[in-house]
Structures are given as C-alpha cells and as structure tokens.
Design a protein around this motif. Structure first.
Motif, PDB file in Angstrom:
ATOM      1  N   LEU A 158       0.828  -1.205   0.000  1.00 25.35           N
ATOM      2  CA  LEU A 158       0.000   0.000   0.000  1.00 25.35           C
ATOM      3  C   LEU A 158       0.864   1.258   0.000  1.00 25.35           C
ATOM      4  N   CYS A 159       2.003   1.207   0.656  1.00 31.94           N
ATOM      5  CA  CYS A 159       2.917   2.354   0.619  1.00 31.94           C
ATOM      6  C   CYS A 159       3.353   2.652  -0.811  1.00 31.94           C
ATOM      7  N   ALA A 160       3.431   1.605  -1.630  1.00 31.66           N
ATOM      8  CA  ALA A 160       3.804   1.796  -3.036  1.00 31.66           C
ATOM      9  C   ALA A 160       2.609   2.276  -3.855  1.00 31.66           C
ATOM     10  N   THR A 161       1.438   1.707  -3.620  1.00 38.39           N
ATOM     11  CA  THR A 161       0.269   2.093  -4.423  1.00 38.39           C
ATOM     12  C   THR A 161      -0.209   3.506  -4.088  1.00 38.39           C
ATOM     13  N   LEU A 162       0.085   3.981  -2.871  1.00 39.77           N
ATOM     14  CA  LEU A 162      -0.296   5.350  -2.506  1.00 39.77           C
ATOM     15  C   LEU A 162       0.501   6.403  -3.286  1.00 39.77           C
ATOM     16  N   LYS A 163       1.593   5.969  -3.901  1.00 37.72           N
ATOM     17  CA  LYS A 163       2.414   6.881  -4.693  1.00 37.72           C
ATOM     18  C   LYS A 163       2.033   6.880  -6.172  1.00 37.72           C
ATOM     19  N   GLU A 190      -8.790   3.498   1.262  1.00 40.54           N
ATOM     20  CA  GLU A 190      -9.925   2.795   1.872  1.00 40.54           C
ATOM     21  C   GLU A 190      -9.468   1.523   2.574  1.00 40.54           C
ATOM     22  N   VAL A 191      -8.615   0.752   1.894  1.00 39.93           N
ATOM     23  CA  VAL A 191      -8.101  -0.476   2.502  1.00 39.93           C
ATOM     24  C   VAL A 191      -7.232  -0.132   3.712  1.00 39.93           C
ATOM     25  N   LEU A 192      -6.405   0.888   3.564  1.00 43.70           N
ATOM     26  CA  LEU A 192      -5.537   1.297   4.665  1.00 43.70           C
ATOM     27  C   LEU A 192      -6.348   1.672   5.894  1.00 43.70           C
ATOM     28  N   PHE A 193      -7.448   2.371   5.700  1.00 44.94           N
ATOM     29  CA  PHE A 193      -8.314   2.749   6.824  1.00 44.94           C
ATOM     30  C   PHE A 193      -8.764   1.509   7.591  1.00 44.94           C
ATOM     31  N   MET A 194      -9.228   0.483   6.865  1.00 42.65           N
ATOM     32  CA  MET A 194      -9.712  -0.729   7.534  1.00 42.65           C
ATOM     33  C   MET A 194      -8.590  -1.444   8.274  1.00 42.65           C
TER      34      MET A 194
END
Length: 507
Positions: free
Chosen positions: A427-432, A444-448
């Motif tokens: 997710l750290c990669a996809t957030l970029k 959204e996934v990170l929040f959960m």
C-alpha cells in the motif's frame, strides 16, 4: 478441440499444402473466436464438404458469374446430371459476385427450394449446400431472398441426416443477424421451439448440438433479444439442454460446450431477472466447470481453454451479482472456486490480460458478500499472490485491490492477517501511484487495516506512512485529500497534529 477441419469462418481458399491450409484455417478461426470473446461479435460459419480437405484455386470473378448463369439454366431442366450441376453451383456460389448474379436470376431461389423439397436425397443435400454458400454472403440484399426457403430449413431440423441438419442450422445461423425481416420471420415460424426440439432429439450428436448452439447464439445477440427472443428461450427447454452440454467431450472436443456457454452468457447478461437461470443450476454448473478448468490450466493445459473459460467467467460473474447472499455457498458449491480463479488470473496475466481482469472481476463478485470465500483466500494462502499483482495496470490492480478490500471489510482478524502478509508495504507503493482510483482504493483499505489493531497502525507509521499521507493531503484534491486527512487526524494523531481539513470519514 475445435472441429476446425469441418467448420470455419470465411477464409482464403489458397495454400501450398493441406497442412498449411489447415493451419491458416485454425489461426483465422481462433482470431475470430477470440474477437467474440472481447465483444459480442456476430459471425458467419461455413461448413466444409467432407471431400474438400485440400487447397483450392480462387475462382475468377467473371468466370464465376458466367458459370452461375449457365448452371442456373441447366438446372431448370431435369436430368441425371442435375446433382453434378448443383455441386458445381455450390462451388461457384463461393464467389461474392456470383452470389449476386444468382439471386438476380428470375425464380432462382424458388428453383433451389423446389430441389430442396424434391424426392432425390442427393439433390436435396446439394440444394441446401447451395443455400448454405449463399447464406455466407456479406451482401445485404442476399438474405431477403431467403424468405421462401426459411420454413423448409426449419422443418428439416427434425430430419435424420446429420449433415443435412447441420447445413440447415448453419444456414439459419448465418441468416439470423442479417436483417430484421428474416429474424422476425424465423421467430414467427417457430425457430426457438425448432432449436429446442433439435437439441433434444440430437443430444447425442455433438456436431448438431454445436450447430444449434451457434444458431442460438446468433439470435441472442440481436439488439432486441431481451424483449423478443430471450423470453421465448427461457420458456422453452433450451436452458436445461444448454447446461447438459457444458461438459466437454473427450473425443469431440470443446466446441459444443463453448457454443452453449456463450448462449448462457448472452442470457445471463441480457435479462434483469436472473432467478430462472439460478434455479436451473446455471451458477453451480459453470462454477464447477471453472474449478476443473482452473486445475487444468494450473497444470499447464492452456491450449484453447480461454475460449471456454471466457463465457463461463462472464456467466458466473453476472449471476453472482444477483445471487442471494444466504444461498451463495449452495449456488457456487465449492470454495475451491477461489483457487481456480487465482490460477486463471496468473495463467492469463501476460498472454490474455483481459481474461485475467475478468477472473479478478469474478473473484471480486464472489468475495463481496461472503466471509467464507474471503476466508478461503487466506486459508489457501492465495493472498500473497494477489498482493504481488497490485503493481500491474490494465485494470487488474484496481480489481485485485477491491478483492483485498472485501477481505478486510469482513473481519478485523482478516485485516491483521493481510498486514502480516505484507499488504502494508505494498500500500505504501500504491499510494504513490498516479492512478487516482488506485490511490483512493488504497486509502480505503488502509483505513480498515489501521483501525483493526493498534499494532497495524504502528507498523504503517514505521514504514513511513505518515509522510505518504501528508503528501497526499497537500498535493491532492477532493476525496483523496479528505481521506488522507481523516486518517492522519483520527488514527495517527500522535504522529501528526497539524491537519486542518474537515473531518469526513474515509469509509
């Protein structure tokens, strides 16, 4: 697999050798069928003569037109050479100009209909072959000339001759999409019950069953199929017969099963009330087949499988979207479907990315409302493979992220497992990424994940997550900015205390 030596789309008739000709036919057939996989493609088929498995010389246009006129006049007179004249005419009618020349001859179609209904069996066979060659024409004014012949073609679907019945079916299938006049006439004359009776009476004759599937699929792709054709099909015995044919035959190959699978797909995607298809076991049958095919593909048996896998995926995906949650497990039958879908996804990822995306789409629909199937992905250790696919594009990564979101949404324990399997670092990669949809889904996934347990939030911070969210907060707009700010202020507050954006929940 496919009976490419018997049935083919329109293709060239030249070649240096028998093997070369067969190879060209196979390649052309595969290309057209794969095109139909990507869109609902109406196509015509030409049934080859048993004695014509050799290269042929292309007809000269002028000579072909002259031959047709000459043969037409000869056929107006009875005699022992009539069968030979008909055979020559069927070959001459392969030339597009000759086709137009023939239908312009006065009473030409009535002549063929007369021979079609005559007492000489061989003349009847050659007459229907002439009609079949004409039906393969792409000239729009050829199909209307068939109006005198359609009732007889339908009547002969109950005949005893396999070859004759096949020719009638492929001729009708070629005509169905050409004009509304022909289609309306065929519906009024009872083509749907005729096809149902044909497949029931000839269910052990797979060549005929394949032809029925082709003809029905042509009808089901009509613009008004949902209003005029599909209700008639659902009211007939055709759906149950289509399901009974889905199991491939070890000797005959996949062809009949593929045609029937496409018919079921066109039914599933065209009707709003899909309960009838669910009640007759369509979802269970197609799901079971995908489990088997997924196992075969995982072992490396991919040749030609995609032509069968595609309509099954589409059928299952559409039916899953309307299947009641409380009966999902019973309708699907086997949690190993997730294993099959992941196998198909991996197998076609590079060679058939569109098919890989459809596999992910079905996986999303399967996990959207079912904890059992989400749990199965974790139990069978399939999640690490899915996480590795998140860097891929072409819509595959967004669909995979939706699947992971489905898992995370079901239970907090699943969230912890996802984090332990390495989802946080991905997710750290996809957030970029520059893809806004991917970033929004990642948030959204990170929040959960971070709200599931404090240790997960701590781990995200250790991996540099706060700076990523701050970058999104200050460099993005709209939904992404609000989600990032909410995460920082409400769940990572001890690491960031300078958020000023309105508090809008992320989920």
């Amino acid at each position: 697999m496919w009976r490419l030596n018997k049935v083919r789309h329109k293709a060239g008739r030249q070649g240096d050798s028998l093997e070369e000709l067969r190879l060209k036919r196979r390649e052309h057939e595969k290309a057209l069928r794969q095109a139909r996989r990507d869109r609902q493609l109406v196509s015509k088929r030409l049934l080859l003569n048993e004695d014509e498995e050799q290269p042929e010389v292309t007809l000269d246009t002028t000579s072909g037109e002259q031959d047709v006129v000459s043969l037409f006049h000869k056929l107006q007179h009875s005699g022992p050479e009539r069968e030979a004249h008909l055979k020559a005419l069927s070959k001459a009618l392969r030339d597009p100009s000759a086709q137009l020349t023939f239908i312009k001859q006065e009473n030409s179609m009535h002549l063929l209909v007369g021979l079609l209904t005559g007492s000489n069996a061989q003349c009847r066979l050659q007459a229907v072959r002439c009609l079949h060659e004409l039906s393969h024409s792409h000239h729009t004014n050829v199909a209307p000339a068939f109006l005198p012949a359609t009732p007889y073609l339908l009547t002969y679907l109950s005949g005893q001759s396999t070859k004759f019945t096949e020719l009638c079916l492929y001729t009708l299938g070629n005509l169905c999409p050409d004009t509304d006049v022909i289609k309306e006439k065929l519906l009024a004359q009872g083509i749907i019950p005729a096809l149902a009776n044909c497949i029931e009476n000839q269910r052990h004759n797979l060549a005929v069953v394949e032809a029925v599937g082709f003809t029905l699929s042509q009808l089901l792709q009509a613009r008004d199929a949902a209003e005029k054709i599909i209700p008639m099909v659902l009211a007939s015995s055709l759906p149950s017969h289509l399901l009974s044919v889905l199991t491939p035959d070890p000797k005959f190959g996949l062809a009949p099963a593929i045609e029937c699978a496409w018919c079921l797909h066109y039914l599933a995607c065209s009707i709003e009330d899909k309960r009838e298809l669910l009640h007759c076991g369509t979802l269970l049958k197609c799901s079971s087949l995908l489990v088997s095919l997924g196992g075969a593909v995982a072992k490396g048996n991919e040749e030609g499988m995609e032509l069968f896998v595609c309509p099954l995926l589409r059928c299952v995906g559409n039916l899953l979207s309307v299947c009641p949650v409380d009966s999902l497990s019973a309708q699907v039958g086997d949690v190993r479907l997730v294993v099959a879908l992941c196998a198909l996804l991996q197998a076609y990822l590079h060679t058939q990315p569109a098919l890989a995306r459809e596999s992910a789409w079905v996986l999303n629909n399967l996990t959207a409302h079912s904890s059992d199937f989400c749990s199965a992905l974790l139990t069978f250790n399939l999640v690490p493979g899915l996480i590795q696919l998140l860097p891929f594009s072409q819509g595959i990564n967004t669909m995979i992220l939706r699947v992971l979101a489905n898992i995370a949404h079901k239970k907090k324990e699943f969230c912890v497992q996802l984090a332990q399997l390495g989802l946080l670092s991905t997710l750290c990669a996809t957030l970029k990424m520059a893809d806004h949809e991917m970033v929004t889904l990642s948030l959204e996934v990170l929040f959960m994940l971070v709200v599931s347990r404090q240790q997960v939030a701590d781990e995200f911070v250790r991996q540099g997550g706060v700076s990523l969210l701050e970058a999104i907060q200050y460099n993005s707009e709209g939904e992404m900015r609000r989600r990032a700010a909410y995460l920082l202020e409400h769940h990572l507050l001890s690491y960031s205390s300078h958020c000023t954006v309105d508090n809008i929940p992320c989920c």
